[in-house]
Design an enzyme around this catalytic site. Sequence first.
Site, PDB file in Angstrom:
ATOM      1  N   HIS A 127       1.298  -7.641  -6.271  1.00  0.00           N
ATOM      2  CA  HIS A 127       2.370  -7.958  -7.889  1.00  0.00           C
ATOM      3  C   HIS A 127       2.490  -9.776  -7.829  1.00  0.00           C
ATOM      4  CE1 HIS A 127       3.793  -4.170  -8.607  1.00  0.00           C
ATOM      5  NE2 HIS A 127       2.704  -4.212  -9.290  1.00  0.00           N
ATOM      6  N   HIS A 164      -0.039   0.188  -2.657  1.00  0.00           N
ATOM      7  CA  HIS A 164       1.112   1.430  -2.882  1.00  0.00           C
ATOM      8  C   HIS A 164       0.491   2.817  -3.083  1.00  0.00           C
ATOM      9  CE1 HIS A 164       4.733  -1.735  -4.078  1.00  0.00           C
ATOM     10  NE2 HIS A 164       4.528  -1.258  -3.620  1.00  0.00           N
ATOM     11  N   GLU A 169       3.753   3.154  -6.735  1.00  0.00           N
ATOM     12  CA  GLU A 169       3.992   4.531  -4.998  1.00  0.00           C
ATOM     13  C   GLU A 169       4.427   5.697  -5.767  1.00  0.00           C
ATOM     14  OE1 GLU A 169       6.538   2.194  -2.530  1.00  0.00           O
ATOM     15  OE2 GLU A 169       6.893   4.392  -1.492  1.00  0.00           O
ATOM     16  N   ASN A 214      10.450  -6.617  -6.197  1.00  0.00           N
ATOM     17  CA  ASN A 214      11.062  -7.153  -4.750  1.00  0.00           C
ATOM     18  C   ASN A 214      11.653  -8.070  -4.777  1.00  0.00           C
ATOM     19  OD1 ASN A 214       9.988  -8.175  -3.141  1.00  0.00           O
ATOM     20  ND2 ASN A 214       8.409  -6.831  -3.371  1.00  0.00           N
TER      21      ASN A 214
HETATM   22  S1  SF4 Z   1       7.226  -3.671   1.401  1.00  0.00           S
HETATM   23 FE1  SF4 Z   1       6.684  -2.406   3.520  1.00  0.00          FE
HETATM   24  S2  SF4 Z   1       6.244  -0.432   2.541  1.00  0.00           S
HETATM   25 FE2  SF4 Z   1       5.390  -2.491   0.748  1.00  0.00          FE
HETATM   26  S3  SF4 Z   1       3.551  -3.108   1.185  1.00  0.00           S
HETATM   27 FE3  SF4 Z   1       4.963  -4.243   2.905  1.00  0.00          FE
HETATM   28  S4  SF4 Z   1       5.033  -3.587   4.780  1.00  0.00           S
HETATM   29 FE4  SF4 Z   1       4.541  -1.633   3.703  1.00  0.00          FE
END
Ligand code: SF4
Length: 289
Positions: free
Chosen positions: A47, A79, A136, A230
């Site tokens: 992303h 994901h 995901e 995120n």
């Molecule tokens: S945030 Fe965690 S689960 Fe998602 S891709 Fe990165 S390491 Fe993997």
Amino acid sequence: MNGSRQRLKIRIANSSGFCFGVKRAVNLAEEAVEKGRKVYALGPIIHNPQEVERLKKKRIKILADINKIESGFIVLRTHGIPLNIHKKLIKNKNISIIDATCPFVKRAQIIIKQLSTGINFKNKIVIIVGEKIHPEVVALMSYGKSGKCVVVENEMEARNFKGHGDLNIVSQTTQAPENFENIVEILKKQHKVKVHNTICKATFDRQRSAEKLAKSVDLMIVIGGKNSGNTTRLAQICSTNTNTYHIETVNGIKEKWLKNIGSVGLTAGASTPDWIIKEVEKKIKEISV
Ligand code: SF4
């Protein structure tokens, strides 16, 4: 020259930028291209629009539909993808799969599959705590038994949950621990539950170190795709602690933000590459000098 003017302090969050899973996915895709392979990705690998553009320039083609690829190598993104699409790809002998599904996501998929096929699954429901439309979660759902796997997004949905039987609760890897724990507590009041915590620490670590840094600086700049959940969450956390701006690239910085302040903190989401963070840091240094 007046020596009283203090140089702007730039601090970078201890945990920021590419996580292990994203780094691995990008490396796998680049390695395949370097070997001269025809490489496709099913949807953007990560992303971050600027990193996706960089990969496109390296001749990694992004596809929305697997039927558009006749032969070549296909990178599965971090994901994961729904099981039926994965099976379809395996059947096509002209396509080789580069599975870049993050091992933490894979673990959640395996747990759901095991919980949905074991001998005792019949009276049990698998609850996935996560966002229904997130790729995901869509992929995770495909590993469960139809009708026995339910997504719960928030506390209200947990309170309204009417299913019967014992529950196995798993989480989307990027869930906020507080949301997961609150939902588990609500479901526990009505059901016998077994908790399988599949939250990835990378997200949590980035959030905690962004929060810590935001409490100690005059301004926070959060770097990452506006389409990245995120990164947006990081910006929200920082903004509750100090003045915060969310930018995608170095071009988003405004000189006036840096006037009359003593310190600036930088953080970046798990899908923001190092080269973008470095460009931002360099630009701030130039402005402050
Ligand atoms: S945030 Fe965690 S689960 Fe998602 S891709 Fe990165 S390491 Fe993997």
